[in-house]
Scaffold this motif. Structure first.
Motif, mmCIF file in Angstrom:
data_model
loop_
_atom_site.group_PDB
_atom_site.id
_atom_site.type_symbol
_atom_site.label_atom_id
_atom_site.label_comp_id
_atom_site.label_asym_id
_atom_site.label_seq_id
_atom_site.Cartn_x
_atom_site.Cartn_y
_atom_site.Cartn_z
ATOM 1 N N ARG A 21 60.435 4.243 30.917
ATOM 2 C CA ARG A 21 60.468 3.567 32.215
ATOM 3 C C ARG A 21 61.606 4.161 33.042
ATOM 4 O O ARG A 21 62.712 4.321 32.548
ATOM 5 N N GLY A 22 61.304 4.459 34.297
ATOM 6 C CA GLY A 22 62.330 4.984 35.184
ATOM 7 C C GLY A 22 62.061 6.424 35.558
ATOM 8 O O GLY A 22 61.027 7.004 35.232
ATOM 9 N N ALA A 23 63.031 7.002 36.249
ATOM 10 C CA ALA A 23 62.876 8.339 36.823
ATOM 11 C C ALA A 23 63.253 9.435 35.831
ATOM 12 O O ALA A 23 64.103 10.273 36.097
ATOM 13 N N ALA A 24 62.593 9.436 34.678
ATOM 14 C CA ALA A 24 62.852 10.466 33.672
ATOM 15 C C ALA A 24 62.179 11.763 34.090
ATOM 16 O O ALA A 24 61.131 11.757 34.728
ATOM 17 N N VAL A 25 62.779 12.879 33.720
ATOM 18 C CA VAL A 25 62.177 14.188 33.946
ATOM 19 C C VAL A 25 61.662 14.663 32.597
ATOM 20 O O VAL A 25 62.432 14.825 31.653
ATOM 21 N N LEU A 26 60.355 14.874 32.505
ATOM 22 C CA LEU A 26 59.754 15.373 31.273
ATOM 23 C C LEU A 26 59.554 16.870 31.399
ATOM 24 O O LEU A 26 59.109 17.358 32.440
ATOM 25 N N GLN A 27 59.882 17.579 30.321
ATOM 26 C CA GLN A 27 59.751 19.035 30.319
ATOM 27 C C GLN A 27 59.068 19.508 29.051
ATOM 28 O O GLN A 27 59.193 18.886 28.003
ATOM 29 N N THR A 28 58.389 20.646 29.169
ATOM 30 C CA THR A 28 57.817 21.291 27.988
ATOM 31 C C THR A 28 58.953 21.942 27.213
ATOM 32 O O THR A 28 60.089 22.039 27.704
ATOM 33 N N VAL A 29 58.635 22.452 26.042
ATOM 34 C CA VAL A 29 59.629 23.151 25.240
ATOM 35 C C VAL A 29 60.146 24.393 25.963
ATOM 36 O O VAL A 29 61.261 24.853 25.721
ATOM 37 N N ASP A 30 59.347 24.931 26.886
ATOM 38 C CA ASP A 30 59.746 26.105 27.664
ATOM 39 C C ASP A 30 60.515 25.748 28.929
ATOM 40 O O ASP A 30 60.877 26.633 29.701
ATOM 41 N N GLY A 31 60.765 24.463 29.146
ATOM 42 C CA GLY A 31 61.538 24.040 30.305
ATOM 43 C C GLY A 31 60.724 23.779 31.560
ATOM 44 O O GLY A 31 61.282 23.477 32.610
ATOM 45 N N GLU A 32 59.396 23.874 31.467
ATOM 46 C CA GLU A 32 58.553 23.573 32.621
ATOM 47 C C GLU A 32 58.450 22.065 32.800
ATOM 48 O O GLU A 32 58.322 21.326 31.827
ATOM 49 N N THR A 33 58.502 21.623 34.040
ATOM 50 C CA THR A 33 58.421 20.195 34.328
ATOM 51 C C THR A 33 56.989 19.702 34.159
ATOM 52 O O THR A 33 56.043 20.342 34.599
ATOM 53 N N ILE A 34 56.844 18.556 33.495
ATOM 54 C CA ILE A 34 55.551 17.900 33.330
ATOM 55 C C ILE A 34 55.461 16.842 34.418
ATOM 56 O O ILE A 34 56.331 15.976 34.526
ATOM 57 N N GLU A 35 54.422 16.926 35.231
ATOM 58 C CA GLU A 35 54.290 15.994 36.352
ATOM 59 C C GLU A 35 54.090 14.564 35.855
ATOM 60 O O GLU A 35 53.251 14.303 34.991
ATOM 61 N N VAL A 36 54.877 13.661 36.408
ATOM 62 C CA VAL A 36 54.777 12.235 36.107
ATOM 63 C C VAL A 36 54.524 11.527 37.423
ATOM 64 O O VAL A 36 55.298 11.683 38.367
#
Length: 68
Positions: A21-36
Motif C-alpha cells: 500500500r502506498g507509493a512504492a516503486v516496483l522494479q525488475t531485477v534489471d532495474g526497469e520500473t514496473i508500472e503500478v
C-alpha cells in the motif's frame, strides 16, 4: 495516528500475497520500473501467478501455505 501520503506498508497475508500500500516503486531485477496503476497491489508469493509479480489468486487452488 494518520499515515503520511508517501508512506508505504507491506503486509504479508497468511497463505496469500504481499499487499503493498502506498507509493512504492516496483522494479525488475534489471532495474526497469514496473508500472503500478493502483494505490494497493498484491504481489505473488507462491510463484505460480500468470501475471507475476502480481498475484492472480492461484495460491488458493495450489494449496500454498506460509508461516506468516
Amino acid at each position: 495516528m494518520s499515515r503520511a501520503a508517501d508512506d508505504v506498508t507491506i503486509t504479508a497475508y497468511p497463505d496469500g500475497p504481499l499487499l503493498v500500500r502506498g507509493a512504492a516503486v516496483l522494479q525488475t531485477v534489471d532495474g526497469e520500473t514496473i508500472e503500478v496503476t493502483r494505490p494497493t497491489v498484491a504481489l505473488c508469493r507462491c510463484g505460480l501467478s500468470t501475471i507475476k509479480p502480481f498475484c492472480d489468486g492461484t495460491h488458493k487452488a495450489s494449496g500454498f501455505r506460509t508461516d506468516v
